[in-house]
Each structure stands twice: as C-alpha cells, then as structure tokens.
Design a protein around this motif. Structure first.
Motif, PDB file in Angstrom:
ATOM      1  N   VAL A  48       0.830  -1.207   0.000  1.00 50.36           N
ATOM      2  CA  VAL A  48       0.000   0.000   0.000  1.00 50.36           C
ATOM      3  C   VAL A  48       0.861   1.252   0.000  1.00 50.36           C
ATOM      4  CG1 VAL A  48      -0.174  -0.079   2.537  1.00 50.36           C
ATOM      5  CG2 VAL A  48      -1.872   1.228   1.217  1.00 50.36           C
ATOM      6  N   ALA A  49       0.366   2.273  -0.699  1.00 48.15           N
ATOM      7  CA  ALA A  49       0.977   3.602  -0.693  1.00 48.15           C
ATOM      8  C   ALA A  49      -0.092   4.610  -0.281  1.00 48.15           C
ATOM      9  CB  ALA A  49       1.527   3.948  -2.070  1.00 48.15           C
ATOM     10  N   PHE A  50       0.333   5.667   0.392  1.00 49.50           N
ATOM     11  CA  PHE A  50      -0.593   6.712   0.821  1.00 49.50           C
ATOM     12  C   PHE A  50      -0.356   7.962   0.002  1.00 49.50           C
ATOM     13  CE2 PHE A  50      -1.903  10.062   4.002  1.00 49.50           C
ATOM     14  CZ  PHE A  50      -3.263   9.777   3.931  1.00 49.50           C
ATOM     15  N   LEU A  51      -1.449   8.601  -0.430  1.00 47.11           N
ATOM     16  CA  LEU A  51      -1.372   9.813  -1.245  1.00 47.11           C
ATOM     17  C   LEU A  51      -2.132  10.931  -0.546  1.00 47.11           C
ATOM     18  CD1 LEU A  51      -1.883   9.996  -5.093  1.00 47.11           C
ATOM     19  CD2 LEU A  51      -2.654  11.817  -3.585  1.00 47.11           C
ATOM     20  N   SER A  52      -1.417  11.960  -0.145  1.00 48.03           N
ATOM     21  CA  SER A  52      -2.032  13.106   0.523  1.00 48.03           C
ATOM     22  C   SER A  52      -0.992  14.219   0.628  1.00 48.03           C
ATOM     23  CB  SER A  52      -2.528  12.717   1.917  1.00 48.03           C
ATOM     24  OG  SER A  52      -3.261  13.774   2.526  1.00 48.03           O
ATOM     25  N   ARG A  53      -1.414  15.363   1.125  1.00 49.07           N
ATOM     26  CA  ARG A  53      -0.486  16.435   1.508  1.00 49.07           C
ATOM     27  C   ARG A  53      -0.496  16.489   3.029  1.00 49.07           C
ATOM     28  NH1 ARG A  53       1.918  21.036  -0.841  1.00 49.07           N
ATOM     29  NH2 ARG A  53       2.119  22.853   0.516  1.00 49.07           N
ATOM     30  N   VAL A  54       0.680  16.436   3.626  1.00 50.72           N
ATOM     31  CA  VAL A  54       0.814  16.359   5.069  1.00 50.72           C
ATOM     32  C   VAL A  54       1.644  17.538   5.552  1.00 50.72           C
ATOM     33  CG1 VAL A  54       1.708  14.973   6.993  1.00 50.72           C
ATOM     34  CG2 VAL A  54       0.610  13.846   5.044  1.00 50.72           C
ATOM     35  N   SER A  55       1.238  18.117   6.659  1.00 45.21           N
ATOM     36  CA  SER A  55       1.939  19.275   7.211  1.00 45.21           C
ATOM     37  C   SER A  55       3.365  18.923   7.629  1.00 45.21           C
ATOM     38  CB  SER A  55       1.181  19.809   8.421  1.00 45.21           C
ATOM     39  OG  SER A  55       1.889  20.871   9.027  1.00 45.21           O
ATOM     40  N   ARG A  56       4.204  19.967   7.654  1.00 44.51           N
ATOM     41  CA  ARG A  56       5.554  19.807   8.195  1.00 44.51           C
ATOM     42  C   ARG A  56       5.594  20.093   9.691  1.00 44.51           C
ATOM     43  NH1 ARG A  56       7.231  23.157   3.650  1.00 44.51           N
ATOM     44  NH2 ARG A  56       7.793  21.853   1.859  1.00 44.51           N
ATOM     45  N   ASP A  57       4.436  20.281  10.318  1.00 46.78           N
ATOM     46  CA  ASP A  57       4.432  20.517  11.761  1.00 46.78           C
ATOM     47  C   ASP A  57       4.679  19.202  12.505  1.00 46.78           C
ATOM     48  OD1 ASP A  57       1.996  19.134  11.737  1.00 46.78           O
ATOM     49  OD2 ASP A  57       0.756  20.917  12.053  1.00 46.78           O
ATOM     50  N   VAL A 103     -10.590  22.735   9.857  1.00 49.31           N
ATOM     51  CA  VAL A 103     -10.010  22.414   8.549  1.00 49.31           C
ATOM     52  C   VAL A 103      -9.565  23.636   7.746  1.00 49.31           C
ATOM     53  CG1 VAL A 103     -11.368  20.287   8.382  1.00 49.31           C
ATOM     54  CG2 VAL A 103     -12.299  22.415   7.449  1.00 49.31           C
ATOM     55  N   ALA A 104      -9.718  24.833   8.293  1.00 45.91           N
ATOM     56  CA  ALA A 104      -9.390  26.038   7.521  1.00 45.91           C
ATOM     57  C   ALA A 104      -7.902  26.084   7.181  1.00 45.91           C
ATOM     58  CB  ALA A 104      -9.786  27.287   8.299  1.00 45.91           C
ATOM     59  N   GLY A 105      -7.583  26.102   5.871  1.00 51.07           N
ATOM     60  CA  GLY A 105      -6.217  26.253   5.416  1.00 51.07           C
ATOM     61  C   GLY A 105      -5.289  25.117   5.768  1.00 51.07           C
ATOM     62  N   THR A 106      -5.821  23.922   6.008  1.00 54.02           N
ATOM     63  CA  THR A 106      -4.970  22.807   6.416  1.00 54.02           C
ATOM     64  C   THR A 106      -4.329  22.117   5.215  1.00 54.02           C
ATOM     65  OG1 THR A 106      -6.971  21.440   6.538  1.00 54.02           O
ATOM     66  CG2 THR A 106      -6.146  22.383   8.589  1.00 54.02           C
ATOM     67  N   ALA A 107      -3.281  21.345   5.500  1.00 55.89           N
ATOM     68  CA  ALA A 107      -2.434  20.799   4.442  1.00 55.89           C
ATOM     69  C   ALA A 107      -3.166  19.804   3.550  1.00 55.89           C
ATOM     70  CB  ALA A 107      -1.204  20.133   5.063  1.00 55.89           C
ATOM     71  N   ASP A 108      -3.940  18.882   4.145  1.00 53.20           N
ATOM     72  CA  ASP A 108      -4.463  17.768   3.356  1.00 53.20           C
ATOM     73  C   ASP A 108      -5.396  18.204   2.237  1.00 53.20           C
ATOM     74  OD1 ASP A 108      -6.443  18.472   5.168  1.00 53.20           O
ATOM     75  OD2 ASP A 108      -6.404  16.567   6.226  1.00 53.20           O
ATOM     76  N   ARG A 109      -6.102  19.312   2.422  1.00 51.76           N
ATOM     77  CA  ARG A 109      -7.053  19.742   1.398  1.00 51.76           C
ATOM     78  C   ARG A 109      -6.361  20.402   0.198  1.00 51.76           C
ATOM     79  NH1 ARG A 109     -11.065  23.765   4.269  1.00 51.76           N
ATOM     80  NH2 ARG A 109     -11.984  23.707   2.185  1.00 51.76           N
ATOM     81  N   LEU A 110      -5.045  20.602   0.284  1.00 49.19           N
ATOM     82  CA  LEU A 110      -4.295  21.259  -0.788  1.00 49.19           C
ATOM     83  C   LEU A 110      -3.459  20.275  -1.602  1.00 49.19           C
ATOM     84  CD1 LEU A 110      -3.148  24.444   1.159  1.00 49.19           C
ATOM     85  CD2 LEU A 110      -5.101  24.199  -0.367  1.00 49.19           C
ATOM     86  N   VAL A 111      -3.814  19.006  -1.567  1.00 45.30           N
ATOM     87  CA  VAL A 111      -3.073  17.989  -2.308  1.00 45.30           C
ATOM     88  C   VAL A 111      -3.068  18.307  -3.800  1.00 45.30           C
ATOM     89  CG1 VAL A 111      -5.112  16.509  -2.587  1.00 45.30           C
ATOM     90  CG2 VAL A 111      -2.829  15.493  -2.641  1.00 45.30           C
ATOM     91  N   ALA A 112      -1.947  18.034  -4.453  1.00 49.35           N
ATOM     92  CA  ALA A 112      -1.822  18.263  -5.899  1.00 49.35           C
ATOM     93  C   ALA A 112      -2.011  16.941  -6.638  1.00 49.35           C
ATOM     94  CB  ALA A 112      -0.436  18.837  -6.215  1.00 49.35           C
ATOM     95  N   ASP A 113      -2.543  17.026  -7.844  1.00 49.79           N
ATOM     96  CA  ASP A 113      -2.780  15.836  -8.661  1.00 49.79           C
ATOM     97  C   ASP A 113      -1.429  15.249  -9.089  1.00 49.79           C
ATOM     98  OD1 ASP A 113      -3.508  13.916 -10.557  1.00 49.79           O
ATOM     99  OD2 ASP A 113      -5.175  15.132 -11.318  1.00 49.79           O
ATOM    100  N   PRO A 114      -1.160  13.983  -8.772  1.00 49.29           N
ATOM    101  CA  PRO A 114       0.121  13.376  -9.150  1.00 49.29           C
ATOM    102  C   PRO A 114       0.157  12.893 -10.593  1.00 49.29           C
ATOM    103  CG  PRO A 114      -1.213  11.769  -8.002  1.00 49.29           C
ATOM    104  CD  PRO A 114      -2.001  13.059  -8.000  1.00 49.29           C
ATOM    105  N   GLY A 115      -0.982  13.005 -11.307  1.00 43.71           N
ATOM    106  CA  GLY A 115      -1.046  12.480 -12.666  1.00 43.71           C
ATOM    107  C   GLY A 115      -1.352  10.994 -12.659  1.00 43.71           C
ATOM    108  N   ALA A 116      -1.304  10.369 -13.826  1.00 41.61           N
ATOM    109  CA  ALA A 116      -1.614   8.944 -13.940  1.00 41.61           C
ATOM    110  C   ALA A 116      -0.694   8.128 -13.034  1.00 41.61           C
ATOM    111  CB  ALA A 116      -1.477   8.491 -15.385  1.00 41.61           C
ATOM    112  N   LEU A 133     -13.610  18.330   0.872  1.00 43.89           N
ATOM    113  CA  LEU A 133     -12.919  19.609   1.051  1.00 43.89           C
ATOM    114  C   LEU A 133     -12.140  20.001  -0.196  1.00 43.89           C
ATOM    115  CD1 LEU A 133     -11.604  19.090   4.688  1.00 43.89           C
ATOM    116  CD2 LEU A 133     -13.618  20.372   3.964  1.00 43.89           C
ATOM    117  N   GLU A 134     -12.504  21.133  -0.770  1.00 43.03           N
ATOM    118  CA  GLU A 134     -11.819  21.648  -1.948  1.00 43.03           C
ATOM    119  C   GLU A 134     -10.581  22.460  -1.532  1.00 43.03           C
ATOM    120  OE1 GLU A 134     -12.406  20.713  -4.789  1.00 43.03           O
ATOM    121  OE2 GLU A 134     -14.537  20.316  -5.068  1.00 43.03           O
ATOM    122  N   PRO A 135      -9.600  22.535  -2.432  1.00 46.46           N
ATOM    123  CA  PRO A 135      -9.602  22.030  -3.810  1.00 46.46           C
ATOM    124  C   PRO A 135      -9.222  20.569  -3.951  1.00 46.46           C
ATOM    125  CG  PRO A 135      -7.591  23.242  -3.403  1.00 46.46           C
ATOM    126  CD  PRO A 135      -8.402  23.378  -2.147  1.00 46.46           C
ATOM    127  N   GLY A 136      -8.823  19.931  -2.836  1.00 45.23           N
ATOM    128  CA  GLY A 136      -8.392  18.545  -2.919  1.00 45.23           C
ATOM    129  C   GLY A 136      -9.466  17.595  -3.404  1.00 45.23           C
TER     130      GLY A 136
END
Length: 316
Positions: A48-57, A103-116, A133-136
């Motif tokens: 398994v692999a996990f795909l998300s945006r995670v904070s540096r905190d 959830v305001a301005g948190t990291a996970d909702r700002l994930v970028a599309d990794p493509g195919a 939660l947009e834009p994610g």
C-alpha cells in the motif's frame, strides 16, 4: 499495489478518566479515514501507498512516521507548511464517536494531482473528507474517474461527515456521478440513508433498495456495514451475503469502518482481484470469506482506544 488517497489528521479524544459533564484533557490520536485505512493495510501486510499532503508541523511528522512504521509506501506523500487538520471527538456511552473538525487552510485539502499512477499500482481507494474539502476533493474525483477509465479497481468509502458538507444536494449529485466509476462501494447504513435522503431509522429493506439502485448505476459490489448487526455485501449479479459482527468489548468505534475498508482491500489484494471484471466473478463463498475477515479485524479495532487496527499475525 493499493493507493489510498485522502486526509491525514489528528483526532483529539477525551481522556478516559474524564467524568460525564466535565471538560477533561484531549489526547491527540493520529487518524483520518483514508490514513487509518492505509495504516491498517500496512499492518495487514498488503502492499500500500498513501497519497495526501501532510503538514511539516509536529503532527505531520508523527503522521508520516507512523505510516513508515506500518510499512506504507510514502512516495506520494506531499509535505507543506500548512497546519494539520484537527478533529475534536465526542464519545457516547456506547463508544460511538461524533466529530467537530478544524479544517481552515490545512495541508491535506491542498493535495496536488500526481497524474496517472504507475502501472504497478492496481487499486485506488478514496473517501471521507478527501472527497468533500476543496480544492483537494476535485483532485481525488479526477483521479477516481481517470483510474477507473484505465481499468483500475476503484474502491470508495463516502464515510459521510455532514458537518463539513455545505451543499448536501450538490454532494449527493456528485456522489451519484461517481457510481459508474466505482468498483466496490463500502458504506454504513447511516451513510446510505443520508445519501438517499432517507430517515435515519429507515427499515433495512429501504436501504437495500437504495443499494440495488447503486448497483444498477454501475457499481460492481456494495459492502454495507451495520454496526453490531454485522456486514452485508450485494453484487451486480443479485447475490446478498451477510456475516454477523464478531463479539468484542467495545472501547470505542474510532477507526472501525476504516478497518473494514482496509481488510476488504487486503483480502482482494491477497486473492489477486484487481479489476471490476474480477470483482464481478467473485462468488458468494468468496464474499463470505472476505466479510468474515473484515469483521474479525474490526472487532480487534473496537476493543482498543482510538484507531488501532490489528496486525496480520493477530488475524492468523
């Protein structure tokens, strides 16, 4: 390999010593529906692999460390300076959980599309806040459609959190648009009632009628969780398979549905099921085995405080 996309957050859970009616300490527990699913898959020995945006905190560092410890591939984990999403948990007397999210301005909702996704990744799993939660949410939705069209097995767990859905009608319409792209849909009875605009205490026959509509819309199989009443699966060929819940002393129900989701994904992976066509070929005995495995895994999770899914050795 399975790719799980969605939020990673921190649950703030009441200290068990807190008396009813009092405000006690809140203990941080790593969580989020997709995150819990990825950790559970890793513990069960599934690739398994996990795909998300995670904070540096500090919370984000702990989230990534736990993924690595569970054997989860983190090549698709993006990092950013935004804070970690927080969920304040309220526990009822029966161990059921209610959530209030920050959830305001948190990291996970700002994930970028990794493509195919690379060819060796055969299964995509998404759900919960990641699909809200947009834009994610739009990123995960685009992935769902793209990977389905590429022939991947797509598994979705809506895991509805109504407090974060600003436009219920719009979300329900989006959900219906996903159905033709979903291979396996895992949902609780409560999710099904809300998505179909049924009263929360609707007879199970009404809920099952909704499930049949989802199958007619293109879903290959639906797995319905019914709490203490067990699990059911419904297939496009018309089969209905039921297994009872496994008895357990309930500490809380945090992560129980995520464990069911992960156990189903693990069972499918272990049996080489990687496409909608293969899912449709599964027989009733296969589904009974898969659901039984998921029920046993969930029973271990609910016996523990917080989302602590089992390891493969505990289910051997």
């Amino acid at each position: 390999m399975i790719v799980v996309g969605g939020e990673a957050l921190v649950d703030l859970v009441p200290d068990p010593s807190t008396r009813r009616g009092e405000l006690g300490p809140l203990l941080p527990r790593l969580g989020g529906g997709p995150y819990n699913t990825a950790v559970a898959l890793g513990r069960l020995g599934a690739p398994v692999a996990f795909l998300s945006r995670v904070s540096r905190d500090a919370f984000g560092d702990a989230l990534v460390e736990r993924l690595v410890g569970a054997g989860v591939d983190i090549r698709f984990v993006q990092r950013g300076p935004e804070p970690t999403t927080l969920a304040v948990v309220t526990l009822a007397a029966d161990g059921s959980a209610r959530y209030t999210f920050h959830v305001a301005g948190t990291a996970d909702r700002l994930v970028a599309d990794p493509g195919a996704l690379p060819d060796e990744l055969t299964t995509l799993s998404v759900g919960t806040l990641g699909m809200v939660l947009e834009p994610g949410a739009s990123v995960y939705e685009a992935m769902l459609r793209r990977e389905s069209e590429r022939g991947r097995l797509v598994v979705v767990d809506p895991n509805v959190r109504t407090g974060l859905i600003e436009d219920a009608d719009a979300y329900r319409a989006r959900f219906r648009s996903w159905l033709s792209h979903i291979t396996v849909l895992k949902a609780s009875v409560e999710d099904a009632c809300w998505l179909a605009e049924l009263p929360a205490e609707s007879p199970i026959e009404q809920v099952e009628a909704v499930v049949r509509e989802w199958l007619d819309a293109g879903v290959s199989a639906v797995v319905l969780t019914r709490g203490g009443d067990g699990l059911s699966s419904f297939t496009a060929s018309g089969d209905k398979i039921e297994v009872p819940a496994v008895r357990a002393t309930v500490a809380d129900t945090i992560g129980a549905g995520d464990t069911v989701h992960a156990a189903l994904l693990a069972w499918l992976s272990q049996h080489g099921v990687e496409s909608a066509g293969q899912v449709r070929k599964l027989e009733a005995k296969d589904w009974s085995e898969a659901l039984g495995f998921a029920a046993r895994a969930a029973a271990i999770t609910v016996s523990r405080v917080g989302a602590e899914p089992p390891f493969a050795a505990e289910l051997a």
